[in-house]
Write an enzyme that holds these catalytic residues in place. Sequence first.
Site, PDB file in Angstrom:
ATOM      1  CG  LEU A 110      55.837  -5.166  49.174  1.00 51.39           C
ATOM      2  CD1 LEU A 110      56.637  -3.875  49.173  1.00 51.39           C
ATOM      3  CD2 LEU A 110      54.737  -5.133  48.132  1.00 51.39           C
ATOM      4  N   PRO A 111      57.114  -9.318  47.816  1.00 49.70           N
ATOM      5  CG  PRO A 111      56.426 -10.005  45.692  1.00 49.70           C
ATOM      6  CD  PRO A 111      56.381  -8.833  46.628  1.00 49.70           C
ATOM      7  CB  THR A 137      61.672 -12.925  53.737  1.00 51.17           C
ATOM      8  OG1 THR A 137      60.681 -13.375  54.660  1.00 51.17           O
ATOM      9  CG2 THR A 137      63.012 -13.544  54.089  1.00 51.17           C
ATOM     10  CE  LYS A 173      60.970 -15.809  56.783  1.00 49.05           C
ATOM     11  NZ  LYS A 173      60.027 -16.858  57.124  1.00 49.05           N
ATOM     12  CE  LYS A 196      62.361 -14.016  49.221  1.00 53.92           C
ATOM     13  NZ  LYS A 196      61.453 -13.210  50.010  1.00 53.92           N
TER      14      LYS A 196
HETATM   15  P1  NAD Z   1      52.873 -13.125  47.287  1.00 56.82           P
HETATM   16  O1  NAD Z   1      53.633 -13.105  46.003  1.00 56.82           O
HETATM   17  O2  NAD Z   1      51.694 -14.019  47.463  1.00 56.82           O
HETATM   18  O3  NAD Z   1      52.336 -11.634  47.612  1.00 56.82           O
HETATM   19  C1  NAD Z   1      53.047 -10.453  47.334  1.00 56.82           C
HETATM   20  C2  NAD Z   1      52.029  -9.385  46.952  1.00 56.82           C
HETATM   21  O4  NAD Z   1      52.730  -8.149  46.763  1.00 56.82           O
HETATM   22  C3  NAD Z   1      51.282  -9.677  45.645  1.00 56.82           C
HETATM   23  O5  NAD Z   1      49.883  -9.603  45.871  1.00 56.82           O
HETATM   24  C4  NAD Z   1      51.774  -8.579  44.699  1.00 56.82           C
HETATM   25  O6  NAD Z   1      50.790  -8.166  43.770  1.00 56.82           O
HETATM   26  C5  NAD Z   1      52.119  -7.475  45.679  1.00 56.82           C
HETATM   27  N1  NAD Z   1      53.053  -6.491  45.142  1.00 56.82           N
HETATM   28  C6  NAD Z   1      54.223  -6.682  44.488  1.00 56.82           C
HETATM   29  N2  NAD Z   1      54.807  -5.511  44.186  1.00 56.82           N
HETATM   30  C7  NAD Z   1      53.980  -4.541  44.673  1.00 56.82           C
HETATM   31  C8  NAD Z   1      54.022  -3.126  44.667  1.00 56.82           C
HETATM   32  N3  NAD Z   1      55.028  -2.452  44.106  1.00 56.82           N
HETATM   33  N4  NAD Z   1      53.005  -2.452  45.251  1.00 56.82           N
HETATM   34  C9  NAD Z   1      51.963  -3.116  45.813  1.00 56.82           C
HETATM   35  N5  NAD Z   1      51.865  -4.462  45.850  1.00 56.82           N
HETATM   36  C10 NAD Z   1      52.862  -5.159  45.282  1.00 56.82           C
HETATM   37  O7  NAD Z   1      53.951 -13.378  48.418  1.00 56.82           O
HETATM   38  P2  NAD Z   1      53.698 -13.922  49.917  1.00 56.82           P
HETATM   39  O8  NAD Z   1      53.706 -15.410  49.904  1.00 56.82           O
HETATM   40  O9  NAD Z   1      52.547 -13.181  50.528  1.00 56.82           O
HETATM   41  O10 NAD Z   1      55.071 -13.481  50.589  1.00 56.82           O
HETATM   42  C11 NAD Z   1      55.360 -12.123  50.899  1.00 56.82           C
HETATM   43  C12 NAD Z   1      56.666 -12.075  51.677  1.00 56.82           C
HETATM   44  O11 NAD Z   1      56.528 -12.847  52.872  1.00 56.82           O
HETATM   45  C13 NAD Z   1      57.874 -12.657  50.913  1.00 56.82           C
HETATM   46  O12 NAD Z   1      59.011 -11.879  51.179  1.00 56.82           O
HETATM   47  C14 NAD Z   1      57.990 -14.062  51.488  1.00 56.82           C
HETATM   48  O13 NAD Z   1      59.321 -14.545  51.405  1.00 56.82           O
HETATM   49  C15 NAD Z   1      57.546 -13.825  52.920  1.00 56.82           C
HETATM   50  N6  NAD Z   1      56.962 -15.003  53.608  1.00 56.82           N
HETATM   51  C16 NAD Z   1      56.050 -15.806  52.955  1.00 56.82           C
HETATM   52  C17 NAD Z   1      55.527 -16.900  53.643  1.00 56.82           C
HETATM   53  C18 NAD Z   1      54.513 -17.817  52.981  1.00 56.82           C
HETATM   54  O14 NAD Z   1      54.228 -18.895  53.558  1.00 56.82           O
HETATM   55  N7  NAD Z   1      53.937 -17.460  51.828  1.00 56.82           N
HETATM   56  C19 NAD Z   1      55.903 -17.163  54.962  1.00 56.82           C
HETATM   57  C20 NAD Z   1      56.779 -16.311  55.591  1.00 56.82           C
HETATM   58  C21 NAD Z   1      57.308 -15.218  54.899  1.00 56.82           C
END
Ligand code: NAD
Length: 298
Positions: free
Chosen positions: A66-67, A97, A172, A247
């Site tokens: 999740l975000p 994260t 992280k 963030k």
């Molecule tokens: P994103 O915003 O693409 O995906 C998050 C998903 O969570 C969305 O599809 C959203 O609809 C869903 N969501 C939100 N609230 C929800 C709920 N209550 N119930 C169900 N689904 C829900 O984000 P991301 O890029 O996939 O990143 C996710 C996490 O991973 C973050 O914490 C980010 O910091 C971390 N991260 C991202 C990357 C990257 O390259 N994108 C790399 C490493 C870590």
Amino acid sequence: MSNTIAFIGLGHMGKPMALNLLKAGHSLRVFDLNADAMKELQEAGAQVGESAVQIAKEAQMVFTMLPAGRHVRQVYEGENGLLQAVAPGTVLVDCSTIDAQTSQDLAAKAAKLGLIMLDAPVSGGTGGAIAGTLTFMVGGEDQALDKARPYLEAMGKNIFHAGKAGAGQVAKICNNMLLGILMAGTAEALALGVAHGLDPAVLSTIMARSSGRNWATELYNPWPGVMPDVPASRDYQGGFATGLMLKDLGLAADAAVSQNSATPLGELARNLFALHAAQGQNAGLDFSSILNLYRQKS
Ligand code: NAD
């Protein structure tokens, strides 16, 4: 009997991670607030649920991606939260994260309810998530990691046990503070060279073979067109959002304050990403778009 896995949060990272669990032959149930995010997984063989709780109740292992911390708290302990709903013995693995304190609080609450919780944030970007080569930084008990390991291995190449609950998040946050600094620094160096007439591809190759080499020069160049298949070469779409990097730099700043640590470069990077995120739609673009803060447009 093979375990049923629930996967909640199918965004840039969660979707390819869940697809890799399916490819490894696991029985998977998925949920995301955004129905579109579930389509591809359904086509690939996952069962789509109506809520996080519905799929988690029927699973032995639950992954969340999740975000930010508030989404994680909402899913685990909000109204109809997972902690109150899942069966004792369920292993909960949060790969988002978030701040270490939230991970520690949730792990303690989970333990009181007979549940096992790990924080397991990842590194490697969307490319690593698709390729199944992520690095997992895990906080929690040994036995819990032993149970989760086979599933983590379906999604990642390096699985590190950083320490107790919350330790994965600390690792992280340190990593991403460095990533924010190095991406801003790489963009700054490239923009300086190009302002002097250098070809960004030539300068990138030189730096990638010299002491300025880093993850951005090797794998994730911020200058459009220098590397194929990176967000910079597709108008900064996909990848790791500027808003999420902001963030993480905020989490690093909070972590520094809590220990009276000095992180001057981390703070500067946070301010640069905050300035960048505040302009137009930048918060939703990949974080390598920080280049546009430096780039001189003719
Ligand atoms: P994103 O915003 O693409 O995906 C998050 C998903 O969570 C969305 O599809 C959203 O609809 C869903 N969501 C939100 N609230 C929800 C709920 N209550 N119930 C169900 N689904 C829900 O984000 P991301 O890029 O996939 O990143 C996710 C996490 O991973 C973050 O914490 C980010 O910091 C971390 N991260 C991202 C990357 C990257 O390259 N994108 C790399 C490493 C870590």
